[in-house]
Design a protein around this motif. Structure first.
Motif, short mmCIF file in Angstrom:
data_model
loop_
_atom_site.label_atom_id
_atom_site.label_comp_id
_atom_site.label_asym_id
_atom_site.label_seq_id
_atom_site.Cartn_x
_atom_site.Cartn_y
_atom_site.Cartn_z
N UNK A 161 -0.61 -6.84 0.82
CA UNK A 161 -1.04 -7.21 -0.26
C UNK A 161 -0.43 -6.88 -1.64
N UNK A 162 0.04 -5.60 -1.45
CA UNK A 162 0.76 -5.22 -2.67
C UNK A 162 1.99 -5.76 -2.73
N UNK A 163 2.82 -5.77 -1.52
CA UNK A 163 4.18 -6.40 -1.53
C UNK A 163 4.47 -7.83 -1.82
N UNK A 164 3.26 -8.63 -1.70
CA UNK A 164 3.14 -10.08 -2.22
C UNK A 164 2.42 -10.27 -3.35
N UNK A 165 2.14 -9.32 -4.20
CA UNK A 165 1.52 -9.22 -5.51
C UNK A 165 2.54 -9.90 -6.59
N UNK A 210 18.02 -4.63 2.63
CA UNK A 210 17.00 -4.15 3.66
C UNK A 210 15.62 -3.90 3.07
N UNK A 211 15.65 -3.19 1.67
CA UNK A 211 14.52 -3.33 0.99
C UNK A 211 13.76 -4.23 0.79
N UNK A 212 14.41 -5.39 0.49
CA UNK A 212 13.79 -6.73 0.34
C UNK A 212 13.23 -7.41 1.52
N UNK A 213 13.82 -7.01 2.64
CA UNK A 213 13.34 -7.36 4.06
C UNK A 213 12.17 -6.74 4.21
N UNK A 214 12.22 -5.41 4.08
CA UNK A 214 10.83 -4.47 4.21
C UNK A 214 9.71 -5.08 3.34
N UNK A 215 9.86 -5.42 2.23
CA UNK A 215 9.02 -5.79 1.04
C UNK A 215 8.46 -7.11 1.68
N UNK A 216 9.12 -8.07 2.12
CA UNK A 216 8.83 -9.50 2.47
C UNK A 216 8.02 -9.54 3.95
N UNK A 217 8.45 -8.50 4.57
CA UNK A 217 7.95 -8.51 5.89
C UNK A 217 6.88 -7.61 6.18
N UNK A 257 3.69 0.75 -5.14
CA UNK A 257 4.16 -0.80 -5.31
C UNK A 257 5.01 -1.06 -4.20
N UNK A 258 5.60 -0.03 -3.52
CA UNK A 258 6.59 -0.27 -2.57
C UNK A 258 6.64 0.63 -1.27
N UNK A 259 5.53 0.06 -0.29
CA UNK A 259 5.32 1.23 0.71
C UNK A 259 5.70 0.66 2.29
N UNK A 260 7.15 0.30 2.60
CA UNK A 260 7.29 -0.11 3.79
C UNK A 260 7.29 0.91 4.85
N UNK A 261 7.24 2.31 4.59
CA UNK A 261 7.08 3.38 5.57
C UNK A 261 5.96 4.11 5.19
N UNK A 262 4.94 3.58 4.33
CA UNK A 262 3.63 4.33 4.01
C UNK A 262 4.14 5.09 2.75
N UNK A 263 3.18 6.36 2.45
CA UNK A 263 3.52 7.07 1.33
C UNK A 263 2.71 8.27 1.34
N UNK A 264 3.12 9.21 0.53
CA UNK A 264 2.20 10.46 0.45
C UNK A 264 2.82 11.50 1.71
N UNK A 265 1.78 12.26 2.10
CA UNK A 265 2.14 13.23 3.30
C UNK A 265 2.20 12.58 4.57
N UNK A 266 1.81 11.16 4.50
CA UNK A 266 1.94 10.18 5.84
C UNK A 266 2.94 9.15 5.84
N UNK A 267 4.11 9.63 4.94
CA UNK A 267 5.35 8.75 4.91
C UNK A 267 6.02 8.98 6.26
N UNK A 268 6.41 7.80 6.73
CA UNK A 268 7.21 7.85 8.07
C UNK A 268 8.22 8.80 8.24
N UNK A 269 8.22 9.78 9.16
CA UNK A 269 9.38 10.86 8.97
C UNK A 269 10.74 10.30 9.53
#
Length: 394
Positions: free
Chosen positions: A299-303, A259-266, A327-339
């Protein structure tokens, strides 16, 4: 790039939401993308636990599993289907049940059509003229708000007269919730939160599930490894256990990597907009106050410096690998991370568990071209036949 992205996403003293006005108009001024940091922090604190807390996830498992099992059986008897379209209907049914206890096929199909129109407008030019996607999206939002307002009015009326006999759902939680000052959410906040959650809660899950299934089909060695893990989990169950538990899902270590690899690639959530609240120095450059900044996750996920051979689907890249911050942000990050990120992974895991054990995907156009708006998907929405595995011989 990762450090810059990390700073932009996490420094709430220097940056605030910077989404285009047209996007905020569609998603909602009181939704998470349209409100300042302190208000966002308050709403996130009040609403995330009922969706992402361990107790909530445990409660949802039996319903999600029952719906997945019955739906897969139905698909296997339908012949040709648009796999993505059917997955979106499935995930929308799940999120509608969680939020509104609704299982009305007619209501769900009507609302899902409005969401489809809304999402095309979010990624379109903000041309509010009949015939254009943004104009249609504004109408779709108006229809969605009216529908949700009607539901909120009815629920408030039922609660006043104690006529409601249904289980407590997310709408009840939103009506009941109070902050430390005893203040409750108003109707506009409740509706915009529901509109946002129901949209994100079915689109991302549906698309990610489709791509994970496609990638596994394209890589038989990964498919067999994921299937073997699910078979081991079933075999280890006590004889008295019926269905999956949260413990089972936590043991799906390889499936989690799939699942993580799918989220990274897509990278379903491609980007986020932020606006500098003051002059900000990052990596030797100064971002002037008021400038909009676009954090581009894909652009980060495909670096290739972060992920070798980044365009290859390879779940094993996550073996003994902990992604560095930013470096892995499928749901955003920080305070704006998808709840709703844990709920999304839960849905995907339950679906793939039963699919891998009992079904196969027969794509009719495996070379179908890819469309990228509003989300990455095959042009034919993955036209396929769902084949049920034959029982193994004793």
């Amino acid at each position: 790039m990762p450090e810059t992205c990390k700073r932009v996403l996490n420094d709430d003293d220097a940056f605030k939401p910077g989404w285009p006005t047209s996007t905020v108009e569609l998603i909602g001024k009181k939704s998470f993308i349209g409100i300042p940091y302190e208000e966002h922090k308050r709403l996130r604190r009040l609403t995330s636990a009922p969706v992402n807390g361990h107790e909530a996830l445990f409660i949802y498992i039996p319903y999600i599993e029952d719906i997945v099992i019955s739906t897969l059986d139905k698909w296997s008897k339908m012949g040709k289907i648009e796999f993505l379209t059917q997955l979106r209907k499935l995930t929308f049914r799940i999120i509608m049940y969680i939020f509104l206890s609704s299982e009305s096929e007619e209501v769900m199909e009507a609302l899902e059509r409005e969401y489809t129109t809304l999402n095309y407008g979010v990624r379109a030019m903000a041309i509010n003229v009949p015939g254009f996607a943004y104009y249609k999206a504004l109408k779709a939002r108006k229809n969605l708000v009216a529908a949700f307002q009607s539901v909120v009015n009815e629920r408030r009326s039922q609660r006043k007269t104690n006529k409601s006999t249904k289980k407590k759902d997310m709408l009840d939680a939103l009506i009941d919730v109070k902050d430390e000052k005893g203040e409750t959410l108003d109707d506009e906040e409740i509706i915009d939160i529901m509109l946002m959650y129901l949209n994100a809660g079915h689109e991302s899950s549906g698309h990610t599930t489709m791509w994970a299934t496609i990638f596994l089909q394209q890589h038989p060695e990964f498919l067999e490894k994921a299937k073997a893990e699910q078979e081991r989990i079933v075999k280890k169950r006590p004889p008295t256990q019926k269905g999956l538990t949260l413990k089972d899902i936590r043991e799906m270590e390889y499936l989690s990597k799939v699942i993580d690899e799918t989220l990274r690639l897509i990278t379903f959530s491609l980007m986020v907009f932020r606006e500098a609240k003051t002059d900000v120095k990052i990596s030797g450059y100064t971002i002037p106050k008021g400038w909009k900044v676009l954090a581009w996750f894909r652009s980060i996920h495909l670096d290739p410096e972060i992920y070798p051979n980044p365009k290859e689907f390879d779940p094993s890249r996550w073996d003994d690998y902990n992604a560095k911050a930013g470096t892995f942000l499928p749901f955003g990050a920080g305070s704006r991370l998808c709840p709703g990120n844990d709920l999304a992974k839960l849905e995907i895991s339950i679906f793939l568990h039963h699919f891998l054990l009992n079904y196969q995907l027969g794509r009719l156009n495996p070379e179908s071209k890819i469309r990228y708006l509003p989300h990455t998907r095959p042009h034919d929405n993955c036209l396929a036949v769902i084949k049920k595995n034959l029982p193994s011989r004793p």
